[in-house]
Design a protein around this motif. Structure first.
Motif, PDB file in Angstrom:
ATOM      1  N   ILE A 174       0.838  -1.196   0.000  1.00 43.61           N
ATOM      2  CA  ILE A 174       0.000   0.000   0.000  1.00 43.61           C
ATOM      3  C   ILE A 174       0.878   1.252   0.000  1.00 43.61           C
ATOM      4  O   ILE A 174       0.633   2.201  -0.751  1.00 43.61           O
ATOM      5  N   ALA A 175       1.934   1.226   0.801  1.00 43.15           N
ATOM      6  CA  ALA A 175       2.850   2.373   0.838  1.00 43.15           C
ATOM      7  C   ALA A 175       3.414   2.661  -0.549  1.00 43.15           C
ATOM      8  O   ALA A 175       3.562   3.813  -0.953  1.00 43.15           O
ATOM      9  N   MET A 176       3.669   1.605  -1.291  1.00 48.60           N
ATOM     10  CA  MET A 176       4.202   1.756  -2.651  1.00 48.60           C
ATOM     11  C   MET A 176       3.310   2.652  -3.496  1.00 48.60           C
ATOM     12  O   MET A 176       3.784   3.506  -4.230  1.00 48.60           O
ATOM     13  N   GLY A 177       2.023   2.444  -3.387  1.00 55.04           N
ATOM     14  CA  GLY A 177       1.090   3.221  -4.199  1.00 55.04           C
ATOM     15  C   GLY A 177       0.723   4.564  -3.594  1.00 55.04           C
ATOM     16  O   GLY A 177       0.315   5.476  -4.299  1.00 55.04           O
ATOM     17  N   LYS A 178       0.855   4.687  -2.263  1.00 55.19           N
ATOM     18  CA  LYS A 178       0.285   5.868  -1.608  1.00 55.19           C
ATOM     19  C   LYS A 178       1.290   6.805  -0.934  1.00 55.19           C
ATOM     20  O   LYS A 178       0.940   7.950  -0.638  1.00 55.19           O
ATOM     21  N   ALA A 179       2.491   6.355  -0.642  1.00 57.22           N
ATOM     22  CA  ALA A 179       3.442   7.233   0.077  1.00 57.22           C
ATOM     23  C   ALA A 179       3.720   8.484  -0.749  1.00 57.22           C
ATOM     24  O   ALA A 179       4.060   8.388  -1.922  1.00 57.22           O
ATOM     25  N   PRO A 180       3.552   9.680  -0.148  1.00 58.82           N
ATOM     26  CA  PRO A 180       3.712  10.917  -0.918  1.00 58.82           C
ATOM     27  C   PRO A 180       5.188  11.262  -1.170  1.00 58.82           C
ATOM     28  O   PRO A 180       6.040  10.972  -0.326  1.00 58.82           O
ATOM     29  N   SER A 181       5.478  11.868  -2.306  1.00 62.85           N
ATOM     30  CA  SER A 181       6.833  12.363  -2.586  1.00 62.85           C
ATOM     31  C   SER A 181       7.217  13.374  -1.517  1.00 62.85           C
ATOM     32  O   SER A 181       6.375  14.171  -1.091  1.00 62.85           O
ATOM     33  N   ASP A 182       8.460  13.356  -1.091  1.00 62.41           N
ATOM     34  CA  ASP A 182       8.986  14.281  -0.079  1.00 62.41           C
ATOM     35  C   ASP A 182       8.270  14.140   1.265  1.00 62.41           C
ATOM     36  O   ASP A 182       8.273  15.071   2.073  1.00 62.41           O
ATOM     37  N   GLY A 183       7.658  12.989   1.504  1.00 61.82           N
ATOM     38  CA  GLY A 183       6.908  12.800   2.738  1.00 61.82           C
ATOM     39  C   GLY A 183       7.741  12.195   3.858  1.00 61.82           C
ATOM     40  O   GLY A 183       8.863  11.742   3.665  1.00 61.82           O
ATOM     41  N   VAL A 184       7.126  12.212   5.057  1.00 55.78           N
ATOM     42  CA  VAL A 184       7.671  11.486   6.199  1.00 55.78           C
ATOM     43  C   VAL A 184       6.811  10.232   6.323  1.00 55.78           C
ATOM     44  O   VAL A 184       5.589  10.319   6.405  1.00 55.78           O
ATOM     45  N   TRP A 185       7.425   9.084   6.324  1.00 59.74           N
ATOM     46  CA  TRP A 185       6.681   7.815   6.359  1.00 59.74           C
ATOM     47  C   TRP A 185       6.950   7.123   7.695  1.00 59.74           C
ATOM     48  O   TRP A 185       8.071   6.748   7.994  1.00 59.74           O
ATOM     49  N   VAL A 186       5.888   6.980   8.487  1.00 65.43           N
ATOM     50  CA  VAL A 186       5.998   6.326   9.790  1.00 65.43           C
ATOM     51  C   VAL A 186       5.562   4.868   9.641  1.00 65.43           C
ATOM     52  O   VAL A 186       4.458   4.595   9.150  1.00 65.43           O
ATOM     53  N   THR A 187       6.419   3.934  10.071  1.00 63.02           N
ATOM     54  CA  THR A 187       6.108   2.517   9.896  1.00 63.02           C
ATOM     55  C   THR A 187       6.789   1.661  10.963  1.00 63.02           C
ATOM     56  O   THR A 187       7.748   2.108  11.597  1.00 63.02           O
ATOM     57  N   VAL A 188       6.282   0.452  11.182  1.00 62.47           N
ATOM     58  CA  VAL A 188       6.970  -0.495  12.065  1.00 62.47           C
ATOM     59  C   VAL A 188       7.619  -1.603  11.234  1.00 62.47           C
ATOM     60  O   VAL A 188       8.134  -2.578  11.771  1.00 62.47           O
ATOM     61  N   MET A 189       7.584  -1.427   9.909  1.00 61.46           N
ATOM     62  CA  MET A 189       8.161  -2.437   9.027  1.00 61.46           C
ATOM     63  C   MET A 189       9.590  -2.027   8.686  1.00 61.46           C
ATOM     64  O   MET A 189       9.801  -1.118   7.889  1.00 61.46           O
ATOM     65  N   GLY A 190      10.551  -2.649   9.351  1.00 62.03           N
ATOM     66  CA  GLY A 190      11.948  -2.263   9.120  1.00 62.03           C
ATOM     67  C   GLY A 190      12.727  -3.342   8.417  1.00 62.03           C
ATOM     68  O   GLY A 190      13.291  -4.212   9.066  1.00 62.03           O
ATOM     69  N   ASN A 191      12.750  -3.344   7.098  1.00 62.45           N
ATOM     70  CA  ASN A 191      13.625  -4.256   6.366  1.00 62.45           C
ATOM     71  C   ASN A 191      14.122  -3.573   5.098  1.00 62.45           C
ATOM     72  O   ASN A 191      13.789  -2.435   4.823  1.00 62.45           O
ATOM     73  N   ARG A 192      14.940  -4.284   4.362  1.00 66.68           N
ATOM     74  CA  ARG A 192      15.560  -3.724   3.158  1.00 66.68           C
ATOM     75  C   ARG A 192      14.516  -3.181   2.177  1.00 66.68           C
ATOM     76  O   ARG A 192      14.723  -2.187   1.506  1.00 66.68           O
TER      77      ARG A 192
END
Lengths: 110, 140
Positions: free
Chosen positions: A35-53
């Motif tokens: 979902i982040a792939m399609g929705k994360a905004p350019s120049d945004g701050v992305w808060v997540t608990v998914m920490g991998n490569r």
């Protein structure tokens, strides 16, 4: 709001600092990379608990300015050095996703 | 750019952590060619989703990206199991990904829908047991 306004937040540890002068567009919370792939905004701050490569790959491809890892999640050294190479900021915090997103939002209002 | 430029990438089916390297490389090349940032974002997202799909479902494959004056064309060819029901696979939320893939944050059934959403043309050619070729175009 600029990235440097977020880098100074006492709740966050800076693991990669990116470009402090970068102008931030929005704050975005999501743990599903698909979902982040399609929705994360350019120049945004992305808060997540998914920490991998793959988190970094998604951030890079969506032009995310800053990844904030909530709930004490970490990233391995390799991925962090890749983030530094790509100029993406990475922060880590013990706080839950909502709390830190709210604090970042409030820091941007002042 | 009057001449068509083509880049080819072989996707390793065993290495999930490296998925995204080809898309990242294409993104940088397009940036150097002066392609607009909206088009680059669309290509990067669509190609990354395709790359991930190839790793999850098809044990890798080959991606060819060509850049012309009017569009960017991505052809993703694999020798995987094929897609039994394309209309189901195109539904958001429908996924056949393994649990280990889901635990990495993928497999939410957004791959093909994202690929369609971020491209101007998409065509799926699939044969069970033989493989799948997906052609996507982003207009410039």
């Amino acid at each position: 709001m600029k990235l440097k306004d977020i880098l100074v937040l006492p709740e966050c540890r800076v693991l990669s600092q990116g470009n402090p002068e970068r102008e931030i567009s929005r704050i975005f919370c999501c743990d599903l990379l698909s979902i982040a792939m399609g929705k994360a905004p350019s120049d945004g701050v992305w808060v997540t608990v998914m920490g991998n490569r793959n988190t970094l790959a998604v951030a890079s491809l969506t032009d995310t300015a800053c990844i904030v890892l909530a709930e004490g999640v970490a990233l391995d050294e390799d991925t962090l050095s890749k983030a530094a190479e790509e100029g993406i900021a990475v922060l880590s915090t013990e706080q839950p996703a909502f709390d830190i997103a709210l604090k970042i939002y409030q820091a941007g209002l002042s | 750019m009057s001449e068509q430029l083509t880049f080819t990438y072989t996707i390793d089916g065993n290495d999930f952590t490296r998925a995204g390297e080809a898309s990242s490389s294409v993104k940088n090349k397009l940036k150097m060619l002066g392609v607009g940032s909206d088009a680059i974002r669309k290509v990067a997202i669509a190609m990354y989703e395709g790359e991930i799909n190839m790793v999850i479902h098809a044990d890798g494959g080959v991606i060819t990206v060509s850049v012309s004056d009017n569009d960017i064309t991505m052809v993703l060819a694999d020798k995987g199991p094929g897609i039994p029901d394309i209309s189901k696979a195109m539904q958001e939320g429908y996924s056949t990904a393994r649990e280990e893939v889901r635990s990495l944050g993928f497999g939410a059934g957004m791959g093909l829908p994202n690929m369609k959403r971020f491209t101007d043309e998409m065509h799926i050619d699939t044969e069970l047991g033989k493989g799948t070729t997906i052609t996507m175009k982003v207009h410039l």
